[in-house]
Design a protein around this motif. Structure first.
Motif, PDB file in Angstrom:
ATOM      1  N   ILE A   1       0.613  -1.263   0.127  1.00 51.43           N
ATOM      2  CA  ILE A   1       0.106  -0.201  -0.121  1.00 51.43           C
ATOM      3  C   ILE A   1       1.093   1.061  -0.045  1.00 51.43           C
ATOM      4  O   ILE A   1       0.600   2.247  -0.673  1.00 51.43           O
ATOM      5  CB  ILE A   1      -0.947   0.023   1.162  1.00 51.43           C
ATOM      6  CG1 ILE A   1      -1.952  -1.150   1.001  1.00 51.43           C
ATOM      7  CG2 ILE A   1      -1.862   1.195   1.378  1.00 51.43           C
ATOM      8  CD1 ILE A   1      -2.870  -1.593   2.227  1.00 51.43           C
ATOM      9  N   ARG A   2       1.925   0.875   0.830  1.00 47.37           N
ATOM     10  CA  ARG A   2       2.767   2.406   0.656  1.00 47.37           C
ATOM     11  C   ARG A   2       3.393   2.557  -0.442  1.00 47.37           C
ATOM     12  O   ARG A   2       3.627   3.721  -1.115  1.00 47.37           O
ATOM     13  CB  ARG A   2       3.967   2.098   1.769  1.00 47.37           C
ATOM     14  CG  ARG A   2       5.006   3.327   2.140  1.00 47.37           C
ATOM     15  CD  ARG A   2       5.932   3.077   3.211  1.00 47.37           C
ATOM     16  NE  ARG A   2       6.914   3.963   3.205  1.00 47.37           N
ATOM     17  CZ  ARG A   2       7.901   4.087   4.035  1.00 47.37           C
ATOM     18  NH1 ARG A   2       7.985   3.023   4.726  1.00 47.37           N
ATOM     19  NH2 ARG A   2       9.017   5.029   4.029  1.00 47.37           N
ATOM     20  N   GLN A   3       3.958   1.453  -1.104  1.00 51.11           N
ATOM     21  CA  GLN A   3       4.569   1.611  -2.640  1.00 51.11           C
ATOM     22  C   GLN A   3       3.536   2.185  -3.357  1.00 51.11           C
ATOM     23  O   GLN A   3       4.066   2.942  -4.319  1.00 51.11           O
ATOM     24  CB  GLN A   3       5.166   0.408  -3.058  1.00 51.11           C
ATOM     25  CG  GLN A   3       5.949   0.535  -4.350  1.00 51.11           C
ATOM     26  CD  GLN A   3       7.200   1.081  -4.227  1.00 51.11           C
ATOM     27  OE1 GLN A   3       7.894   1.033  -3.117  1.00 51.11           O
ATOM     28  NE2 GLN A   3       7.250   2.268  -5.074  1.00 51.11           N
ATOM     29  N   ASP A   4       2.191   1.857  -3.382  1.00 54.28           N
ATOM     30  CA  ASP A   4       1.259   2.417  -4.236  1.00 54.28           C
ATOM     31  C   ASP A   4       1.256   3.815  -4.110  1.00 54.28           C
ATOM     32  O   ASP A   4       1.231   4.553  -5.230  1.00 54.28           O
ATOM     33  CB  ASP A   4      -0.012   1.935  -4.032  1.00 54.28           C
ATOM     34  CG  ASP A   4      -1.306   2.749  -4.769  1.00 54.28           C
ATOM     35  OD1 ASP A   4      -1.472   2.523  -5.656  1.00 54.28           O
ATOM     36  OD2 ASP A   4      -1.828   3.461  -3.928  1.00 54.28           O
ATOM     37  N   ARG A   5       1.317   4.464  -2.934  1.00 57.47           N
ATOM     38  CA  ARG A   5       1.186   5.981  -2.838  1.00 57.47           C
ATOM     39  C   ARG A   5       2.588   6.528  -3.398  1.00 57.47           C
ATOM     40  O   ARG A   5       2.464   7.746  -3.794  1.00 57.47           O
ATOM     41  CB  ARG A   5       1.212   6.046  -1.260  1.00 57.47           C
ATOM     42  CG  ARG A   5      -0.409   5.913  -0.807  1.00 57.47           C
ATOM     43  CD  ARG A   5      -1.492   6.582  -1.304  1.00 57.47           C
ATOM     44  NE  ARG A   5      -2.017   6.187  -2.724  1.00 57.47           N
ATOM     45  CZ  ARG A   5      -2.845   6.795  -3.334  1.00 57.47           C
ATOM     46  NH1 ARG A   5      -3.393   7.765  -3.067  1.00 57.47           N
ATOM     47  NH2 ARG A   5      -3.155   6.197  -4.612  1.00 57.47           N
ATOM     48  N   ALA A   6       3.955   5.782  -3.200  1.00 58.46           N
ATOM     49  CA  ALA A   6       5.111   6.234  -3.754  1.00 58.46           C
ATOM     50  C   ALA A   6       4.901   6.273  -5.094  1.00 58.46           C
ATOM     51  O   ALA A   6       5.403   7.236  -5.918  1.00 58.46           O
ATOM     52  CB  ALA A   6       6.343   5.302  -2.963  1.00 58.46           C
ATOM     53  N   ASN A   7       4.592   5.234  -5.722  1.00 59.65           N
ATOM     54  CA  ASN A   7       4.371   5.128  -7.188  1.00 59.65           C
ATOM     55  C   ASN A   7       3.341   6.470  -7.608  1.00 59.65           C
ATOM     56  O   ASN A   7       3.643   7.083  -8.713  1.00 59.65           O
ATOM     57  CB  ASN A   7       3.638   3.871  -7.594  1.00 59.65           C
ATOM     58  CG  ASN A   7       4.853   2.774  -7.578  1.00 59.65           C
ATOM     59  OD1 ASN A   7       6.027   3.056  -7.548  1.00 59.65           O
ATOM     60  ND2 ASN A   7       4.360   1.582  -7.582  1.00 59.65           N
ATOM     61  N   PHE A   8       2.432   6.615  -6.844  1.00 63.78           N
ATOM     62  CA  PHE A   8       1.592   7.569  -7.365  1.00 63.78           C
ATOM     63  C   PHE A   8       2.070   8.950  -7.334  1.00 63.78           C
ATOM     64  O   PHE A   8       1.982  10.012  -8.190  1.00 63.78           O
ATOM     65  CB  PHE A   8       0.210   7.543  -6.419  1.00 63.78           C
ATOM     66  CG  PHE A   8      -0.995   8.329  -6.909  1.00 63.78           C
ATOM     67  CD1 PHE A   8      -2.003   7.952  -7.800  1.00 63.78           C
ATOM     68  CD2 PHE A   8      -1.190   9.811  -6.368  1.00 63.78           C
ATOM     69  CE1 PHE A   8      -2.919   8.827  -7.982  1.00 63.78           C
ATOM     70  CE2 PHE A   8      -2.047  10.705  -6.659  1.00 63.78           C
ATOM     71  CZ  PHE A   8      -3.151  10.039  -7.653  1.00 63.78           C
ATOM     72  N   TYR A   9       2.742   9.062  -6.179  1.00 65.10           N
ATOM     73  CA  TYR A   9       3.134  10.893  -5.682  1.00 65.10           C
ATOM     74  C   TYR A   9       4.556  10.823  -6.342  1.00 65.10           C
ATOM     75  O   TYR A   9       4.869  12.158  -6.648  1.00 65.10           O
ATOM     76  CB  TYR A   9       2.859  11.065  -4.417  1.00 65.10           C
ATOM     77  CG  TYR A   9       1.593  11.036  -3.985  1.00 65.10           C
ATOM     78  CD1 TYR A   9       0.775  12.309  -4.569  1.00 65.10           C
ATOM     79  CD2 TYR A   9       0.993  10.344  -3.128  1.00 65.10           C
ATOM     80  CE1 TYR A   9      -0.506  12.480  -4.218  1.00 65.10           C
ATOM     81  CE2 TYR A   9      -0.360  10.480  -2.768  1.00 65.10           C
ATOM     82  CZ  TYR A   9      -1.244  11.474  -3.518  1.00 65.10           C
ATOM     83  OH  TYR A   9      -2.359  11.623  -2.836  1.00 65.10           O
ATOM     84  N   VAL A  10       5.527  10.005  -6.117  1.00 69.07           N
ATOM     85  CA  VAL A  10       6.826  10.228  -6.395  1.00 69.07           C
ATOM     86  C   VAL A  10       7.200   9.755  -8.066  1.00 69.07           C
ATOM     87  O   VAL A  10       7.894  10.675  -8.670  1.00 69.07           O
ATOM     88  CB  VAL A  10       7.731   9.562  -5.432  1.00 69.07           C
ATOM     89  CG1 VAL A  10       9.281   9.730  -5.876  1.00 69.07           C
ATOM     90  CG2 VAL A  10       7.651   9.938  -4.133  1.00 69.07           C
ATOM     91  N   PHE A  11       6.699   8.463  -8.558  1.00 72.82           N
ATOM     92  CA  PHE A  11       7.216   7.855  -9.664  1.00 72.82           C
ATOM     93  C   PHE A  11       6.099   8.086 -10.798  1.00 72.82           C
ATOM     94  O   PHE A  11       6.599   7.731 -11.780  1.00 72.82           O
ATOM     95  CB  PHE A  11       7.626   6.562  -9.464  1.00 72.82           C
ATOM     96  CG  PHE A  11       8.415   6.200  -8.205  1.00 72.82           C
ATOM     97  CD1 PHE A  11       9.900   6.718  -8.511  1.00 72.82           C
ATOM     98  CD2 PHE A  11       8.319   5.595  -7.206  1.00 72.82           C
ATOM     99  CE1 PHE A  11      10.957   6.412  -7.436  1.00 72.82           C
ATOM    100  CE2 PHE A  11       9.094   5.502  -6.009  1.00 72.82           C
ATOM    101  CZ  PHE A  11      10.587   6.041  -6.465  1.00 72.82           C
ATOM    102  N   GLY A  12       5.218   8.556 -10.524  1.00 64.63           N
ATOM    103  CA  GLY A  12       4.054   8.872 -11.709  1.00 64.63           C
ATOM    104  C   GLY A  12       3.578   7.523 -12.272  1.00 64.63           C
ATOM    105  O   GLY A  12       3.232   7.515 -13.461  1.00 64.63           O
ATOM    106  N   LYS A  13       3.651   6.546 -11.348  1.00 61.17           N
ATOM    107  CA  LYS A  13       3.047   5.314 -11.950  1.00 61.17           C
ATOM    108  C   LYS A  13       1.740   5.154 -11.490  1.00 61.17           C
ATOM    109  O   LYS A  13       1.493   4.530 -10.320  1.00 61.17           O
ATOM    110  CB  LYS A  13       4.071   4.092 -11.575  1.00 61.17           C
ATOM    111  CG  LYS A  13       5.318   4.156 -11.905  1.00 61.17           C
ATOM    112  CD  LYS A  13       6.258   3.049 -11.389  1.00 61.17           C
ATOM    113  CE  LYS A  13       7.599   3.228 -11.889  1.00 61.17           C
ATOM    114  NZ  LYS A  13       8.403   1.881 -11.220  1.00 61.17           N
ATOM    115  N   LEU A  14       0.597   5.436 -12.202  1.00 59.41           N
ATOM    116  CA  LEU A  14      -0.665   5.479 -11.685  1.00 59.41           C
ATOM    117  C   LEU A  14      -1.454   4.369 -12.282  1.00 59.41           C
ATOM    118  O   LEU A  14      -1.325   3.947 -13.588  1.00 59.41           O
ATOM    119  CB  LEU A  14      -1.206   6.828 -12.123  1.00 59.41           C
ATOM    120  CG  LEU A  14      -1.055   8.028 -11.214  1.00 59.41           C
ATOM    121  CD1 LEU A  14       0.499   8.578 -11.714  1.00 59.41           C
ATOM    122  CD2 LEU A  14      -2.024   9.154 -11.472  1.00 59.41           C
ATOM    123  N   ASP A  15      -2.420   3.801 -11.727  1.00 64.20           N
ATOM    124  CA  ASP A  15      -3.415   2.833 -12.201  1.00 64.20           C
ATOM    125  C   ASP A  15      -4.585   3.668 -12.476  1.00 64.20           C
ATOM    126  O   ASP A  15      -4.757   4.517 -11.779  1.00 64.20           O
ATOM    127  CB  ASP A  15      -3.609   1.646 -11.133  1.00 64.20           C
ATOM    128  CG  ASP A  15      -2.351   0.953 -11.028  1.00 64.20           C
ATOM    129  OD1 ASP A  15      -1.864   0.365 -11.976  1.00 64.20           O
ATOM    130  OD2 ASP A  15      -1.921   0.843  -9.878  1.00 64.20           O
TER     131      ASP A  15
END
Length: 116
Positions: A44-58
């Motif tokens: 879940i934490r990685q999902d938020r990092a992907n969303f906010y930091v890495f621009g990897k959105l689903d």
């Protein structure tokens, strides 16, 4: 007594300060070094990092006003340990790509699966 249990016990369920939905896709199951994550909280934490930091959105990922802050993302594991998530939902997160709902409270989070 956990914060979530205290809220349930008092009869007055606390309102979350924020909520969001997110699809925990395969990309969320690996950290930025490519190592597999082995707990629901870290996924879940990685999902938020992907969303906010890495621009990897689903496509189903939603914005929240709490975990956009790096320090708050670092608190997620502790907040989940104080909150609630069922064993079945943990299993679904570890072994699948579910759509989750996260209700954020001041000191804890409540995670539920909305779709497998």
């Amino acid at each position: 007594m956990s914060a979530a249990l205290a809220a349930f016990s008092s009869g007055a369920l606390a309102q979350p300060i924020d909520s969001y939905r997110a699809r925990l896709s395969k990309q969320d199951h690996y950290n930025s070094s490519g190592d597999a994550l082995i707990s629901a909280a870290t996924i879940i934490r990685q999902d938020r990092a992907n969303f906010y930091v890495f621009g990897k959105l689903d496509p189903e990922d939603e914005y929240d006003t709490f975990f956009n802050d790096k320090a708050n993302r670092a608190r997620l594991e502790k907040m989940l340990s104080r909150g609630s998530i069922s064993d079945n939902d943990i299993e679904s997160i570890l072994n699948g790509t579910p759509l989750i709902r996260v209700d954020i409270h001041a000191e804890y989070v409540v995670v539920t699966i909305e779709e497998h």
